[in-house]
Design an enzyme around this catalytic site. Structure first.
Site, PDB file in Angstrom:
ATOM      1  N   LYS A 170       0.836  -1.196   0.000  1.00 40.04           N
ATOM      2  CA  LYS A 170       0.000   0.000   0.000  1.00 40.04           C
ATOM      3  C   LYS A 170       0.874   1.251   0.000  1.00 40.04           C
ATOM      4  O   LYS A 170       2.083   1.176   0.252  1.00 40.04           O
ATOM      5  CB  LYS A 170      -0.926  -0.003   1.220  1.00 40.04           C
ATOM      6  CG  LYS A 170      -0.203  -0.045   2.558  1.00 40.04           C
ATOM      7  CD  LYS A 170      -1.174  -0.092   3.718  1.00 40.04           C
ATOM      8  CE  LYS A 170      -0.410  -0.109   5.043  1.00 40.04           C
ATOM      9  NZ  LYS A 170      -1.323  -0.010   6.205  1.00 40.04           N
ATOM     10  N   ARG A 230     -10.436   1.285  14.937  1.00 42.80           N
ATOM     11  CA  ARG A 230     -10.397   1.777  13.560  1.00 42.80           C
ATOM     12  C   ARG A 230     -11.553   1.202  12.752  1.00 42.80           C
ATOM     13  O   ARG A 230     -12.550   1.865  12.534  1.00 42.80           O
ATOM     14  CB  ARG A 230      -9.029   1.440  12.937  1.00 42.80           C
ATOM     15  CG  ARG A 230      -8.727   2.169  11.651  1.00 42.80           C
ATOM     16  CD  ARG A 230      -7.256   2.152  11.324  1.00 42.80           C
ATOM     17  NE  ARG A 230      -6.697   0.810  11.129  1.00 42.80           N
ATOM     18  CZ  ARG A 230      -5.426   0.588  10.819  1.00 42.80           C
ATOM     19  NH1 ARG A 230      -4.571   1.607  10.685  1.00 42.80           N
ATOM     20  NH2 ARG A 230      -4.975  -0.641  10.650  1.00 42.80           N
ATOM     21  N   TYR A 234      14.450  31.485   2.428  1.00 43.75           N
ATOM     22  CA  TYR A 234      13.282  32.295   2.770  1.00 43.75           C
ATOM     23  C   TYR A 234      13.294  32.677   4.243  1.00 43.75           C
ATOM     24  O   TYR A 234      13.596  31.856   5.109  1.00 43.75           O
ATOM     25  CB  TYR A 234      11.994  31.532   2.466  1.00 43.75           C
ATOM     26  CG  TYR A 234      11.675  31.412   0.994  1.00 43.75           C
ATOM     27  CD1 TYR A 234      11.322  32.530   0.245  1.00 43.75           C
ATOM     28  CD2 TYR A 234      11.722  30.175   0.358  1.00 43.75           C
ATOM     29  CE1 TYR A 234      11.025  32.426  -1.106  1.00 43.75           C
ATOM     30  CE2 TYR A 234      11.425  30.052  -0.990  1.00 43.75           C
ATOM     31  CZ  TYR A 234      11.078  31.179  -1.724  1.00 43.75           C
ATOM     32  OH  TYR A 234      10.785  31.078  -3.049  1.00 43.75           O
ATOM     33  N   ARG A 294       0.720 -10.571   7.538  1.00 42.73           N
ATOM     34  CA  ARG A 294       0.682  -9.357   6.731  1.00 42.73           C
ATOM     35  C   ARG A 294       1.989  -8.612   6.983  1.00 42.73           C
ATOM     36  O   ARG A 294       2.141  -7.900   7.969  1.00 42.73           O
ATOM     37  CB  ARG A 294      -0.520  -8.489   7.117  1.00 42.73           C
ATOM     38  CG  ARG A 294      -1.857  -9.222   7.086  1.00 42.73           C
ATOM     39  CD  ARG A 294      -3.024  -8.274   7.361  1.00 42.73           C
ATOM     40  NE  ARG A 294      -2.896  -7.541   8.610  1.00 42.73           N
ATOM     41  CZ  ARG A 294      -3.356  -7.958   9.790  1.00 42.73           C
ATOM     42  NH1 ARG A 294      -3.984  -9.144   9.877  1.00 42.73           N
ATOM     43  NH2 ARG A 294      -3.207  -7.238  10.867  1.00 42.73           N
ATOM     44  N   HIS A 304      -6.119  -6.240  13.995  1.00 42.00           N
ATOM     45  CA  HIS A 304      -4.871  -5.477  13.909  1.00 42.00           C
ATOM     46  C   HIS A 304      -4.511  -4.967  15.294  1.00 42.00           C
ATOM     47  O   HIS A 304      -5.351  -4.382  15.990  1.00 42.00           O
ATOM     48  CB  HIS A 304      -5.035  -4.300  12.945  1.00 42.00           C
ATOM     49  CG  HIS A 304      -3.736  -3.629  12.590  1.00 42.00           C
ATOM     50  ND1 HIS A 304      -2.844  -4.197  11.706  1.00 42.00           N
ATOM     51  CD2 HIS A 304      -3.185  -2.462  12.991  1.00 42.00           C
ATOM     52  CE1 HIS A 304      -1.798  -3.393  11.579  1.00 42.00           C
ATOM     53  NE2 HIS A 304      -1.976  -2.343  12.348  1.00 42.00           N
ATOM     54  N   CYS A 355      13.337  24.853   0.661  1.00 46.48           N
ATOM     55  CA  CYS A 355      12.419  25.464  -0.301  1.00 46.48           C
ATOM     56  C   CYS A 355      11.539  24.385  -0.930  1.00 46.48           C
ATOM     57  O   CYS A 355      11.698  23.188  -0.660  1.00 46.48           O
ATOM     58  CB  CYS A 355      13.201  26.189  -1.392  1.00 46.48           C
ATOM     59  SG  CYS A 355      14.405  27.383  -0.782  1.00 46.48           S
ATOM     60  N   MET A 356      10.623  24.780  -1.787  1.00 46.50           N
ATOM     61  CA  MET A 356       9.755  23.820  -2.447  1.00 46.50           C
ATOM     62  C   MET A 356      10.545  22.835  -3.301  1.00 46.50           C
ATOM     63  O   MET A 356      10.235  21.645  -3.337  1.00 46.50           O
ATOM     64  CB  MET A 356       8.727  24.544  -3.333  1.00 46.50           C
ATOM     65  CG  MET A 356       7.730  23.604  -4.003  1.00 46.50           C
ATOM     66  SD  MET A 356       6.582  24.455  -5.094  1.00 46.50           S
ATOM     67  CE  MET A 356       5.573  25.338  -3.901  1.00 46.50           C
ATOM     68  N   ASP A 357      11.602  23.312  -3.957  1.00 46.85           N
ATOM     69  CA  ASP A 357      12.314  22.499  -4.937  1.00 46.85           C
ATOM     70  C   ASP A 357      13.810  22.361  -4.666  1.00 46.85           C
ATOM     71  O   ASP A 357      14.485  21.610  -5.365  1.00 46.85           O
ATOM     72  CB  ASP A 357      12.141  23.099  -6.339  1.00 46.85           C
ATOM     73  CG  ASP A 357      10.710  23.509  -6.614  1.00 46.85           C
ATOM     74  OD1 ASP A 357       9.845  22.620  -6.610  1.00 46.85           O
ATOM     75  OD2 ASP A 357      10.457  24.717  -6.794  1.00 46.85           O
TER      76      ASP A 357
END
Length: 365
Positions: free
Chosen positions: A39, A134, A261, A216, A164, A307-309
């Site tokens: 998953k 859950r 920033y 699992r 679980h 930063c973002m990138d």
């Protein structure tokens, strides 16, 4: 989101490490079928390559959280059993049947509403809530009613029952034992048991005797200790993921200059600053400021806000642009682990790897 192949940042996944972790688990749990959890894009490692590698190494099936994750596996030619651990909307029952996906069920009402939508035989695993809070049945009588209904309707294949554990990765076993007993009590009261009975996630299989004949296998497949640093694992785990990039610019910055920033870092003296093309859009979050990466085997602090990138690091001296930067993994004898990053962020390594976005290419060894 476009995969950014044309920059040097990449995740490297060692499929042999994944297969070795699985081999150790199969040996550890002889006689039980091991399903591997892929998953969340294989916990950030890549669901399809991980699934294929695990199945080739002896996994008997796969676990996913959403139906679309199962569909992706089927459309990539994977024919192995797939168990959907999340609850399925009634509107998607026909799709689950079409793609031959076993589904978790948490109520008799759902079964009765789904029955008219099923044409052949939908595999069902009853989820039991023994204390996770859950999903799942809570009362023995409700479980028995669901079992009776499943056995009375030909469109259902009662394949499994499971729970679980919420504290299987903790040293204090009190609550685990309480959940374990609740599940055993429910099993004892049933008139019929399905093909699969399963309680063992990674933590349970490492530190407890789980009930049933199926495992699992989740985070440990990827070489990560479910407890973080709290408990020692019962067999070696090999981390499968590395994160690497390169220096794209190196420059000498004068004393008193702001970096990033908000000017959250000011050079206390003349310093060499390197820029690395990865940022919070890639899942390398802003809070990583003050942590470190590896360059030429040396720990280099992340200075200024991520930063973002891109992010900036303080270098010990002038280093050639294009030099490898290791954010997770080994570099000339030094190492940064996912657990170290999780500790720095006050979270768990599960979250760290799941944050890595699709923008980062995955390369498989």
């Amino acid at each position: 989101m476009a995969v950014s192949y044309h920059r040097p940042t990449k995740i490297i996944v060692d499929l042999q490490a994944i297969q070795q972790n699985l081999a150790n688990e199969i040996k550890h749990n002889q006689g039980k079928d091991v399903f591997v959890a892929v998953k969340a894009n294989g916990y950030g490692h890549g669901a399809v390559p991980v699934a294929k590698a695990a199945l080739a190494a002896g996994a008997m099936g796969l676990c996913v959280a959403t139906l679309d994750e199962a569909i992706e596996l089927r459309e990539q030619g994977i024919e192995a059993p797939i168990l959907l651990l999340g609850l399925l909307p009634l509107s998607a029952v026909a799709v689950a049947e079409e793609y031959r996906v076993a589904v978790a069920v948490a109520s008799l009402a759902w079964l009765k509403q789904a029955q008219p939508e099923i044409r052949h035989a939908l595999k069902i695993h009853l989820a039991i809530d023994t204390g996770m809070g859950r999903i799942g049945f809570q009362k023995s009588e409700d479980v028995q009613q669901a079992v009776n209904y499943l056995l009375s309707e030909e469109v259902f294949d009662f394949e499994g029952i499971f729970t679980h554990f919420s504290t299987a990765d903790q040293a204090d076993t009190t609550y685990w034992e309480k959940q374990h007993q609740r599940f055993n009590d429910i099993l004892t009261g049933l008139s019929h048991l399905p093909k699969y009975v399963h309680t063992s996630n990674s933590a349970t299989t490492l530190w407890h005797e789980g009930v049933g004949n199926m495992v699992r296998y989740g985070i440990a497949l990827y070489g990560l200790n479910p407890s973080g640093n709290d408990l020692d694992v019962s067999y070696p785990l090999q981390p499968a993921l590395s994160l690497e990039s390169e220096l794209i610019q190196v420059k000498k910055v004068a004393k008193g200059e702001g970096i990033g920033y908000g000017k959250t870092y000011v050079t206390p003296k003349e310093e060499w600053i390197g820029t690395v093309p990865i940022g919070y859009a890639d899942g390398y979050v802003r809070k990583m400021q003050g942590f470190h990466v590896l360059v030429e085997g040396q720990y280099c602090e992340i200075v200024g806000r991520v930063c973002m990138d891109q992010l900036m690091i303080r270098l010990p001296h002038a280093i050639e642009e294009g030099t490898k930067v290791t954010l997770i993994g080994k570099n000339q004898g030094a190492q940064i682990t996912l657990q170290e990053i999780a500790d720095y962020l006050d979270t768990i390594h599960y979250e760290v790897i799941c944050l890595f976005s699709e923008r980062i290419p995955r390369e498989y060894l």
